[in-house]
Enzyme design. Structure first.
Site, short mmCIF file in Angstrom:
data_model
loop_
_atom_site.label_atom_id
_atom_site.label_comp_id
_atom_site.label_asym_id
_atom_site.label_seq_id
_atom_site.Cartn_x
_atom_site.Cartn_y
_atom_site.Cartn_z
N LYS A 40 7.86 2.23 1.26
CA LYS A 40 9.10 3.32 1.68
C LYS A 40 9.65 3.49 2.37
O LYS A 40 11.06 3.84 2.89
CB LYS A 40 8.96 4.33 0.40
CG LYS A 40 9.74 5.31 0.23
CD LYS A 40 9.38 6.12 -1.69
CE LYS A 40 7.63 6.54 -1.62
NZ LYS A 40 7.42 6.82 -0.27
N THR A 73 9.65 2.13 5.19
CA THR A 73 10.08 1.57 5.96
C THR A 73 11.91 1.21 5.26
O THR A 73 12.99 0.87 5.97
CB THR A 73 9.50 -0.28 5.99
OG1 THR A 73 8.04 0.46 6.69
CG2 THR A 73 10.16 -0.84 6.38
N ARG A 84 9.10 12.86 5.84
CA ARG A 84 8.38 14.44 6.51
C ARG A 84 7.79 13.59 7.56
O ARG A 84 7.63 12.30 8.01
CB ARG A 84 7.64 13.77 5.78
CG ARG A 84 7.80 14.38 4.41
CD ARG A 84 7.03 13.81 2.80
NE ARG A 84 6.87 13.22 2.63
CZ ARG A 84 5.45 12.52 2.33
NH1 ARG A 84 5.04 12.84 1.67
NH2 ARG A 84 5.60 11.88 1.94
N LYS A 130 -4.38 5.01 5.64
CA LYS A 130 -2.76 4.99 4.85
C LYS A 130 -2.30 4.10 6.51
O LYS A 130 -1.19 3.83 6.18
CB LYS A 130 -2.50 6.12 4.32
CG LYS A 130 -0.30 6.17 3.62
CD LYS A 130 -0.13 7.15 3.09
CE LYS A 130 1.65 7.22 2.78
NZ LYS A 130 1.85 6.93 4.23
N ALA A 177 2.66 14.15 -1.53
CA ALA A 177 2.86 14.42 -2.66
C ALA A 177 2.13 14.60 -3.83
O ALA A 177 2.03 14.89 -5.20
CB ALA A 177 4.01 13.44 -2.88
N PHE A 227 5.14 9.63 -2.29
CA PHE A 227 4.42 8.13 -3.18
C PHE A 227 5.39 7.90 -3.96
O PHE A 227 6.24 7.95 -3.86
CB PHE A 227 3.02 9.13 -3.81
CG PHE A 227 2.05 9.20 -3.07
CD1 PHE A 227 1.55 8.08 -2.47
CD2 PHE A 227 1.54 10.45 -2.73
CE1 PHE A 227 0.14 8.22 -0.99
CE2 PHE A 227 0.97 10.65 -1.81
CZ PHE A 227 -0.16 9.81 -1.18
N PHE A 263 8.23 -8.91 1.36
CA PHE A 263 7.14 -9.87 2.40
C PHE A 263 6.87 -11.28 2.26
O PHE A 263 7.68 -12.37 1.41
CB PHE A 263 5.94 -8.90 2.18
CG PHE A 263 5.32 -8.00 1.90
CD1 PHE A 263 4.28 -7.32 2.65
CD2 PHE A 263 5.73 -6.51 1.12
CE1 PHE A 263 4.04 -6.01 2.91
CE2 PHE A 263 5.70 -5.34 1.23
CZ PHE A 263 5.07 -5.12 2.26
N TRP A 300 11.34 -4.79 7.41
CA TRP A 300 10.55 -5.66 8.18
C TRP A 300 11.18 -5.68 8.96
O TRP A 300 10.85 -5.90 10.44
CB TRP A 300 10.08 -5.44 7.48
CG TRP A 300 7.93 -5.22 8.07
CD1 TRP A 300 7.26 -4.28 8.49
CD2 TRP A 300 7.79 -6.15 9.20
NE1 TRP A 300 5.98 -4.88 9.36
CE2 TRP A 300 6.82 -5.48 9.56
CE3 TRP A 300 8.08 -7.48 9.74
CZ2 TRP A 300 5.81 -6.52 10.83
CZ3 TRP A 300 7.47 -8.54 10.30
CH2 TRP A 300 6.10 -7.08 10.92
#
Length: 563
Positions: A78, A80, A101, A112, A280, A308, A388, A416
């Site tokens: 998210k 990215t 954030r 994470k 979140a 999230f 991906f 990405w």
């Protein structure tokens, strides 16, 4: 003929090979002067209050919110996509600022990783941002723990406010996952050491002070909100606040610099404001109102994110932050990955490289529920498929076709690998939605609704629950909070991020489940009531093999192993 495979660089390798511009040059891009930015080294700065005050009469740009499906260990990217979309809009000559954030050290050192995007869609300097940055979270921890010390000192020094030591609700904090600190005893060692009582730690990003800082738009509002925070109850069960203690001024002093938004840049030199970092799942999950509103005054478009999935971050953005900021999104981006959808459809993480159309189709139920949630808020949205390398052509085609059959705009993004170039199609479709889909945003509940109605509205309309169950303690708190006049506040649900339910093992789109509310916590300074569901913790623990095991630093002081 031998084919030489090109090495795929890691996020940190890409970041360290990138060239940064002096932050004063980034400031000039958005109409700020060198005097408007307080420098934290060459590549980081804070925007001064004086320069923010000068923007008050500027018109506001358009706001784009990025959210996602429920996260899985496969990753959604998210952040990215948020960075890549901002870069793409700037490529289209749309003056755009990214507002995100700040990462917490707990997840960075845990499982994470950081929160600065990935690949060629990152904010820089990623090493600094993912570690101590400009010290904002440390300032929040310090203010939080100063307040805890002042409460205990007040009890020790005669307890003029008649605080019941069994009902002190203010916890200490540390910006680290540390399960051993969830429940502790303080004040041991005799009368000189203080008054013994049960205590505990929250992770700093779950501190009410983090929420207060992120929802305040001025020093004055920060002081007022800090003063309203409830720290304990006295012996006749009345709340004791920071203002009662008389220390809101000292806390504001500790936080005065932390309130200023941080200015950094992306790999493609797009300006980014990285400020505030509440989780979140256990907090409200949005960057600061101060940063978002400042960005809106400085740019035509602002791309921000919430934590999230849409069941947590976006719900809280739309029901809590939008109200506090007086600004709702002009468009939303809903991020999904084929990998995560296959996990929601039952495929194991180890087998995600294998094409599995049945698992993908089954996992689409999770995406469908989040689409329905956004439709209930009446906000236009675009689905972003974050690509991906292992995604097969058949899987990509199937997902795009499914989205089109739902009559929703969908974009295959490759930010990405390609940075802003890989997000141009997404940017164009978002612009089309903003210009052509004039919807009137509608929160899910009215503030005049009771706390119980608000909780059950979120549980049923956002999670898809069949009902809500309350512990005896939670039912008593509902009655008490309504009596105290707190019923007019919004609800901030604390729930696992992995499932629409309060059971992290129930992936996809669970049905016929109930949400259990075990406890309510008044966050009066922040302006919401936290409802704790299931077994969610406000102090996470570390995994068996934390990411910290792979981190180091070379002789030149460059980080190794951050991701």
């Amino acid at each position: 003929m031998t084919t030489i495979k090109k090495k795929v660089l890691s996020d940190i390798e890409i970041a360290q090979q990138s060239t940064l511009l002096p932050i004063v040059d980034i400031a000039k891009k958005i109409g700020l002067t060198e005097d408007d930015v307080e420098l934290y080294g060459k590549y980081k700065g804070k925007i001064s209050f004086e320069s923010i005050h000068k923007l008050k009469d500027h018109s506001e740009g358009k706001l784009i919110l990025v959210t996602s499906i429920n996260p899985t260990p496969a990753g959604e990217g998210k952040s990215t996509v948020t960075v890549g979309l901002g870069d793409a809009l700037n490529r289209l000559n749309k003056e755009t600022i990214i507002a995100m954030r700040e990462p917490s050290l707990g997840p960075t050192m845990g499982i994470k990783g950081g929160a600065t995007g990935g690949g060629y869609s990152q904010v820089l300097p990623m090493e600094d941002i993912n570690l101590h940055f400009t010290g904002d979270i440390h300032a929040i921890s310090t203010a939080n723990n100063a307040l805890a010390a002042l409460v205990d000192n007040h009890i020790h020094q005669g307890n003029e406010l008649n605080i019941d030591q069994r009902r002190v609700v203010w916890k200490r904090s540390i910006d680290m996952n540390d399960r051993s600190l969830r429940q502790i005893i303080v004040g041991l060692g005799g009368p000189v050491q203080g008054v013994p009582r049960e205590d505990g730690f929250d992770i700093s990003v779950a501190s009410e002070i983090m929420a207060v800082l992120c929802l305040s738009q001025s020093i004055g509002e920060l002081r007022k909100r800090l003063g309203q925070m409830v720290v304990a109850y006295n012996r006749i069960k009345q709340p004791v606040t920071v203002e009662d203690l008389g220390v809101e001024g000292a806390l504001t002093l500790l936080l005065k610099d932390a309130l200023k938004p941080n200015l950094v840049q992306t790999i493609e030199h797009s300006p980014a404001l990285i400020h505030g970092g509440p989780f979140a799942n256990i907090a409200h999950g949005c960057n600061s109102v101060m940063a978002t509103k400042t960005a809106l005054k400085l740019a035509d478009y602002v791309v921000t994110e919430s934590g999230f999935g849409a069941d947590l971050g976006a719900e809280k953005f739309l029901n809590i932050k939008a109200r506090a900021a007086g600004k709702s999104p002009d468009a939303v981006v809903l991020v999904a990955t084929i990998r995560a959808l296959k996990m929601h459809g039952g495929q194991s993480k180890e087998d995600l490289q294998i094409e599995n159309l049945p698992a993908l189709e089954k996992g689409l139920s999770n995406l469908k529920k989040h689409m329905e949630t956004l439709e209930q808020f009446n906000v236009p949205f675009v689905i972003a498929i974050n690509k991906f390398r292992a995604d097969s052509d058949h899987e990509i085609h199937a997902l795009i076709k499914w989205c089109e059959n739902q009559n929703k705009k969908v974009s295959l993004t490759d930010v990405w690998a390609k940075g802003g170039e890989g997000g141009v199609d997404l940017a164009q479709k978002v612009l089309e939605e903003i210009e052509g889909n004039k919807k009137e945003f509608s929160p899910l509940y009215e503030l005049s609704d009771s706390l119980q109605v608000k909780i059950e509205t979120i549980a049923k309309k956002v999670y898809g629950a069949s009902g809500v169950e309350y512990t005896v303690k939670a039912r008593k708190q509902l009655e008490e909070f309504e009596t105290r006049g707190w019923g007019v506040l919004p609800i901030c649900m604390a729930k696992t991020q992995y499932s629409l339910s309060d059971d992290p093992a129930k992936l996809g789109r669970p049905e016929n489940f109930t949400i259990t509310i075990r406890e309510l916590k008044p966050k009066i300074g922040a302006g919401f009531i936290v409802a704790l569901t299931g077994e969610v913790m406000t102090m996470p623990g570390l995994p068996k093999k934390p990411a910290a095991f792979g981190m180091d630093v070379d002789e030149d002081g460059r980080a190794i192993g951050l991701f």
